[in-house]
Design a protein around this motif. Structure first.
Motif: not given
Length: 284
Positions: A125-153
């Motif tokens: 939610e925080a990432l999407e808000k700063v993206k809507s403000q033009g402060k980031i073009k996109s967001w992602g994750v780091s050091n995330i394994d498959v189970d957590d990535l699937e939950k995020i998606i």
């Protein structure tokens, strides 16, 4: 050389990592020059984080990419927020501080550095808000394994996750078992840190590995370039080796010119085989 698609852009597959850079005054100018040499030779992606030297790496990058010398639109800047700062309240503050240190109005990609105690729903939610403000073009994750990535998606707005940055090199192939296939299915690029494993893996000096030496000799190059060429071989990976040595930076960039043959890859697999089972995610 095939560029890698990430967050709607196509970028050079070799980037620049900045971990452990920016901390030593006597090396600052040398490190600035290393980044600039990379940019002058086609590099677009620069990866940094608020954690690296408590912001010193971001300050280093700012010095290297002065607007008077480089077009901001040609660069692809990545920084990362610490998990403890990934709340609705603190993430915007961390981002603003990173932008100030980098002397830029926006990031091309902002990553959650690793999974923490703050609910990922709140972070998104925080990432999407700063993206809507033009402060980031996109967001992602780091050091995330498959189970957590699937939950995020599967979360609201989770499908907007544009990348996952993990440790990946010839000695750390565990993600090929199920994380890479899952990311390929999502058409999500991999950002590989420690792509040459500092030349050492499982206590073995890769620079003295016979098969790698033979392949390097065949391509009239060195083993480090072979390791990088192997890392980006699938066309969906951006490798971000870190170096403050300008000669090494140029060598890293030129790894994109190496086309490993099927025989090369089979020889490499015979010594460093693909994973046959799930393995813990390699970290740092």
């Amino acid at each position: 050389m095939k560029k890698v698609k990430i967050a709607g852009r196509k970028v050079f597959p070799i980037g620049l990592g900045t971990s452990n850079m920016g901390d030593k005054a006597d090396k600052f100018e040398q490190e600035v020059e290393a980044i600039r040499v990379g940019l002058d030779n086609g590099v677009q992606v620069i990866d940094t984080a608020e954690m690296y030297g408590y912001g010193n790496a971001e300050r280093l990058v700012a010095q290297a990419i002065k607007p008077s010398d480089y077009s901001r639109e040609d660069l692809f800047l990545i920084s990362k927020v610490l998990p403890s700062n990934a709340s609705k309240k603190d993430l915007p503050i961390s981002l603003e501080n990173s932008l100030k240190r980098l002397n830029t109005d926006y990031l091309d990609l902002y990553l959650l550095h690793w999974k923490g105690n703050i609910p990922i729903e709140e972070t998104i939610e925080a990432l999407e808000k700063v993206k809507s403000q033009g402060k980031i073009k996109s967001w992602g994750v780091s050091n995330i394994d498959v189970d957590d990535l699937e939950k995020i998606i599967n979360l609201p707005d989770g499908i907007k996750c544009e990348a996952n940055q993990v440790r990946y090199n010839l000695g750390d192939r565990g993600i090929e078992f199920n994380l890479v296939p899952a990311m390929n299915k999502l058409e999500m690029p991999l950002i590989a840190y420690s792509p040459i494993a500092r030349g050492d893996s499982f206590g073995t000096n890769l620079t003295k590995q016979k098969v790698l030496m033979e392949i390097a000799e065949k391509h009239q190059t060195d083993i480090f370039q072979i390791l990088l060429a192997w890392c980006i071989r699938n066309g969906h990976t951006i490798a971000i080796p870190q170096s403050s040595n300008t000669t090494h930076v140029i060598d890293n960039v030129r790894a994109v010119e190496i086309q490993l043959s099927r025989q090369d890859l089979e020889q490499i697999d015979s010594v460093y085989p693909e994973p046959s089972r799930k393995q813990p995610l390699a970290l740092w």
